[in-house]
Design a protein around this motif. Structure first.
Motif, PDB file in Angstrom:
ATOM      1  N   UNK A  42      55.558  -6.914  -2.202  1.00  0.00           N
ATOM      2  CA  UNK A  42      54.592  -6.067  -2.915  1.00  0.00           C
ATOM      3  C   UNK A  42      55.302  -5.094  -3.850  1.00  0.00           C
ATOM      4  N   UNK A  43      56.365  -4.506  -3.350  1.00  0.00           N
ATOM      5  CA  UNK A  43      57.107  -3.525  -4.143  1.00  0.00           C
ATOM      6  C   UNK A  43      57.668  -4.187  -5.410  1.00  0.00           C
ATOM      7  N   UNK A  44      58.205  -5.379  -5.253  1.00  0.00           N
ATOM      8  CA  UNK A  44      58.698  -6.149  -6.395  1.00  0.00           C
ATOM      9  C   UNK A  44      57.596  -6.301  -7.440  1.00  0.00           C
ATOM     10  N   UNK A  45      56.396  -6.660  -7.008  1.00  0.00           N
ATOM     11  CA  UNK A  45      55.304  -6.885  -7.952  1.00  0.00           C
ATOM     12  C   UNK A  45      54.873  -5.584  -8.630  1.00  0.00           C
ATOM     13  N   UNK A  46      54.913  -4.474  -7.907  1.00  0.00           N
ATOM     14  CA  UNK A  46      54.573  -3.187  -8.512  1.00  0.00           C
ATOM     15  C   UNK A  46      55.622  -2.784  -9.560  1.00  0.00           C
ATOM     16  N   UNK A  47      56.889  -3.039  -9.271  1.00  0.00           N
ATOM     17  CA  UNK A  47      57.939  -2.725 -10.241  1.00  0.00           C
ATOM     18  C   UNK A  47      57.709  -3.504 -11.531  1.00  0.00           C
ATOM     19  N   UNK A  48      57.384  -4.784 -11.378  1.00  0.00           N
ATOM     20  CA  UNK A  48      57.165  -5.610 -12.563  1.00  0.00           C
ATOM     21  C   UNK A  48      55.904  -5.192 -13.315  1.00  0.00           C
ATOM     22  N   UNK A 103      46.217  -2.573  -8.300  1.00  0.00           N
ATOM     23  CA  UNK A 103      46.911  -3.782  -8.741  1.00  0.00           C
ATOM     24  C   UNK A 103      46.754  -4.829  -7.636  1.00  0.00           C
ATOM     25  N   UNK A 104      46.321  -6.025  -8.034  1.00  0.00           N
ATOM     26  CA  UNK A 104      46.130  -7.107  -7.065  1.00  0.00           C
ATOM     27  C   UNK A 104      47.425  -7.892  -6.912  1.00  0.00           C
ATOM     28  N   UNK A 105      47.862  -8.027  -5.663  1.00  0.00           N
ATOM     29  CA  UNK A 105      49.091  -8.742  -5.379  1.00  0.00           C
ATOM     30  C   UNK A 105      48.883 -10.256  -5.509  1.00  0.00           C
ATOM     31  N   UNK A 114      67.514  -5.726  -3.609  1.00  0.00           N
ATOM     32  CA  UNK A 114      68.215  -6.981  -3.339  1.00  0.00           C
ATOM     33  C   UNK A 114      67.462  -8.187  -3.893  1.00  0.00           C
ATOM     34  N   UNK A 115      66.157  -8.029  -4.178  1.00  0.00           N
ATOM     35  CA  UNK A 115      65.375  -9.121  -4.774  1.00  0.00           C
ATOM     36  C   UNK A 115      65.532  -9.170  -6.296  1.00  0.00           C
ATOM     37  N   UNK A 116      66.169  -8.171  -6.868  1.00  0.00           N
ATOM     38  CA  UNK A 116      66.476  -8.108  -8.303  1.00  0.00           C
ATOM     39  C   UNK A 116      65.252  -8.227  -9.212  1.00  0.00           C
ATOM     40  N   UNK A 117      64.268  -7.355  -9.065  1.00  0.00           N
ATOM     41  CA  UNK A 117      63.160  -7.364 -10.031  1.00  0.00           C
ATOM     42  C   UNK A 117      63.703  -7.149 -11.448  1.00  0.00           C
ATOM     43  N   UNK A 118      63.286  -7.938 -12.427  1.00  0.00           N
ATOM     44  CA  UNK A 118      63.852  -7.832 -13.777  1.00  0.00           C
ATOM     45  C   UNK A 118      63.733  -6.449 -14.421  1.00  0.00           C
ATOM     46  N   UNK A 119      62.681  -5.694 -14.100  1.00  0.00           N
ATOM     47  CA  UNK A 119      62.492  -4.396 -14.736  1.00  0.00           C
ATOM     48  C   UNK A 119      63.091  -3.242 -13.934  1.00  0.00           C
ATOM     49  N   UNK A 160      55.236   2.390 -20.626  1.00  0.00           N
ATOM     50  CA  UNK A 160      56.542   2.207 -20.003  1.00  0.00           C
ATOM     51  C   UNK A 160      57.566   1.722 -21.021  1.00  0.00           C
ATOM     52  N   UNK A 161      58.796   2.199 -20.899  1.00  0.00           N
ATOM     53  CA  UNK A 161      59.861   1.705 -21.772  1.00  0.00           C
ATOM     54  C   UNK A 161      60.531   0.454 -21.207  1.00  0.00           C
ATOM     55  N   UNK A 162      59.977  -0.056 -20.082  1.00  0.00           N
ATOM     56  CA  UNK A 162      60.492  -1.284 -19.496  1.00  0.00           C
ATOM     57  C   UNK A 162      61.569  -1.085 -18.456  1.00  0.00           C
TER      58      UNK A 162
END
Length: 572
Positions: A131-137, A25-27, A166-171, A145-147
């Motif tokens: 990066x972690x936020x982007x991977x979660x999304x 996955x490209x950041x 703490x960044x609150x990724x939506x998924x 995925x069920x989201x």
């Protein structure tokens, strides 16, 4: 440069488990990170459990942490024979063979600059968290995925959970930080303002640089392919220029400054349900973080779980895996399994012999706590119920033996569960002093007891404070937990007495009748089994000229030094 290994995604299917190796996955800044994805073969949308870390998604647990593997195998012989082949076992992450059959997708991400992921290696830094936020999304929007994404993992992989939640990724739907510090400076880097150097300086080459992306010297090989787990071999010059100098970053930031704050989790911003798992035997790094993380997280639905045992058994044993999966099945899969009705605090109440029994509570610290002062008496080395009649003082060479103060034998079984505080009057022959505070347990014959810790045997509890860091933040301090600002250095005037408050990390122990609690104050690490894993002995941080002086403890009169303990009244 050596030949480029195959970094294309490769997919295999075996026994109903789909293994997607090196998913790229490209950041947002153009850097490509890679992960291993394990999912059920049957079509459908499944909840995702994920971890990001620096220890190599393709490095087998046994190869990288063989001593710990041998201990765990003795404790749990079925680790890789009952319900799992163990082929995908990695240090501090879940076993896909135990999770995919339960209806989960498992994702293990090599953090930036490690394993098969490109980029600049800066552990715990804000870019890694982004990066972690982007991977979660990414994971939350895949066709399988069920989201709903949950995070789980130990230590490094738990620290990242506090940070990214703490960044609150939506998924992001729930987290399970298992034995992972939440306050970067206070929990791990500087205990009481004293650099915790041995782990960082030894951890960096052994556990991080050995997994740096492009390391041709890494001895780690993927058991399934025989390939180096760190991608193409790069030059030493390129490797050095592609990473931070993390140990010296720690050393060169002795205060809780902007560098440290950029790596601290904004706990009140966390909203998702969480299960914070603490280990009573982990006083050197994570214990405080799990309690503080639970206390300060903004989540409405949160559970605190304190256990005993080693760092690894308390994550992999079937009993603990069942707890983890039940939590996630409720919050990720919507299963009405009663988890939401579980008491919010679940504690393994330790006994003096090292055993424990589970007890549920409604809060932390416990509402029934009788905060009990034990007054130090320098004249006879006692910890008494009332202040000593007269003033006293006792001194010790900071690098030698310290001072110990003992209660009388307890007249009945006595439980202490909670945090503790040492309010101490102290002076130094130099302009500073490091205080290493230890709560110890002695039986009626004078035999000291120690306990199985996360990584080594440990005493009942410990706390630390550099006297020049004694300044408190009154807005965040509590009667049972001082909060030191660590924003300036206030040197001592040699020979002048100062009051200090030493935070002693949370503890739990039931003393049998006739046993004693002993408080030891000294100027160096207290180590049960040498050489000790969490030492504080870096010569640049603790020059002998300043920290090798004579420290004096004052008691009684105008200098009422006292230990505040969380006494739990006997329950009928």
């Amino acid at each position: 440069m050596s030949a480029m290994p195959n970094l294309e995604t490769r997919t295999t299917v075996e026994n109903g488990l789909v293994f997607m190796r090196d998913v790229a996955v490209t950041m947002s800044d153009g850097v490509t990170l890679r992960a291993n994805v394990f999912r059920p073969e049957a079509p459908g949308r499944y909840p995702v459990v994920m971890a990001m870390g620096a220890y190599g998604k393709d490095v087998h647990f046994e190869d990288a942490f063989n001593p710990q593997w041998q201990v765990l195998k003795r404790i749990y012989p079925g680790l890789d024979t009952e319900g799992s082949t163990g082929r995908y076992l990695r240090w501090e992450v879940v076993d896909p063979e135990r999770w995919v059959p339960e209806g989960f997708v498992v994702i293990q991400v090599d953090s930036r600059g490690t394993g098969r992921s490109e980029g600049y290696l800066d552990p715990f830094g804000p870019v890694e968290t982004r990066d972690f936020y982007e991977w979660i999304e990414w994971a939350g929007t895949q066709p399988w995925s069920n989201g709903k994404v949950g995070l789980i993992g130990v230590s490094y992989l738990a620290i990242k959970q506090w940070q990214v939640a703490a960044l609150r990724p939506p998924h992001l739907a729930a987290i399970v930080p298992w034995e992972g510090s939440s306050e970067f400076y206070r929990d791990g880097g500087h205990h009481g303002g004293i650099l915790s150097n041995s782990f960082t300086f030894e951890w960096w080459p052994r556990q991080v640089l050995a997994n740096q992306y492009g390391s041709g010297k890494s001895t780690h090989r993927d058991r399934l392919t025989g390939e180096r787990t760190t991608g193409p071999a790069l030059s030493d010059e390129l490797l050095e220029g592609s990473r931070a100098d993390h140990p010296n970053d720690r050393l060169s930031h002795p205060l809780d400054d902007a560098w440290n704050r950029a790596r601290a989790a904004n706990l009140p911003a966390i909203e998702v349900p969480l299960l914070s798992a603490a280990n009573w035997g982990g006083p050197g790094m994570h214990l405080r973080g799990n309690f503080e993380g639970w206390l300060r997280a903004g989540s409405r639905q949160k559970w605190l779980f304190a256990h005993i045992g080693t760092h690894y058994e308390s994550f992999y044993l079937p009993h603990y895996v069942a707890i983890q999966q039940r939590f996630f099945k409720h919050f990720l899969a919507g299963e009405d399994n009663g988890w939401d009705r579980e008491p919010p605090v679940q504690l393994a109440i330790r006994h003096a012999d090292g055993t424990a029994e589970m007890r549920t509570e409604q809060e932390w610290p416990l509402a029934c706590t009788a905060w009990t002062p034990f007054h130090l008496d320098a004249a006879d080395g006692s910890l008494g119920d009332v202040p000593p009649r007269g003033a006293g003082r006792a001194s010790f060479e900071a690098m030698g033996e310290g001072l110990s103060f003992s209660t009388a034998p307890f007249a009945q079984d006595t439980e202490f569960t909670g945090p503790a505080v040492l309010r101490l009057w102290v002076s130094s022959s130099t302009t500073d002093a490091d205080l290493f505070v230890v709560l110890r347990v002695f039986d009626p014959d004078g035999q000291e007891m120690s306990y199985v810790g996360a990584h080594e045997r440990v005493p009942m509890a410990m706390g630390w404070l550099r006297a020049s860091h004694r300044k408190l933040d009154p807005a965040r301090s509590l009667p049972w937990r001082p909060w030191h600002a660590h924003d300036e250095v206030q040197k001592l005037v040699p020979g002048e007495a100062y009051p200090v408050e030493v935070e002693i990390w949370p503890t739990c122990l039931v003393f049998p009748k006739g046993w004693r609690l002993v408080l030891t104050v000294q100027g160096h690490d207290f180590i049960v089994t040498p050489p000790g894993r969490m030492r504080h002995d870096h010569p640049e941080d603790r020059p002998v000229a300043e920290f090798g002086g004579v420290t004096t403890v004052l008691t009684g009169g105008d200098h009422d030094s006292r230990l505040l303990m969380p006494l739990i009244p006997a329950r009928r």
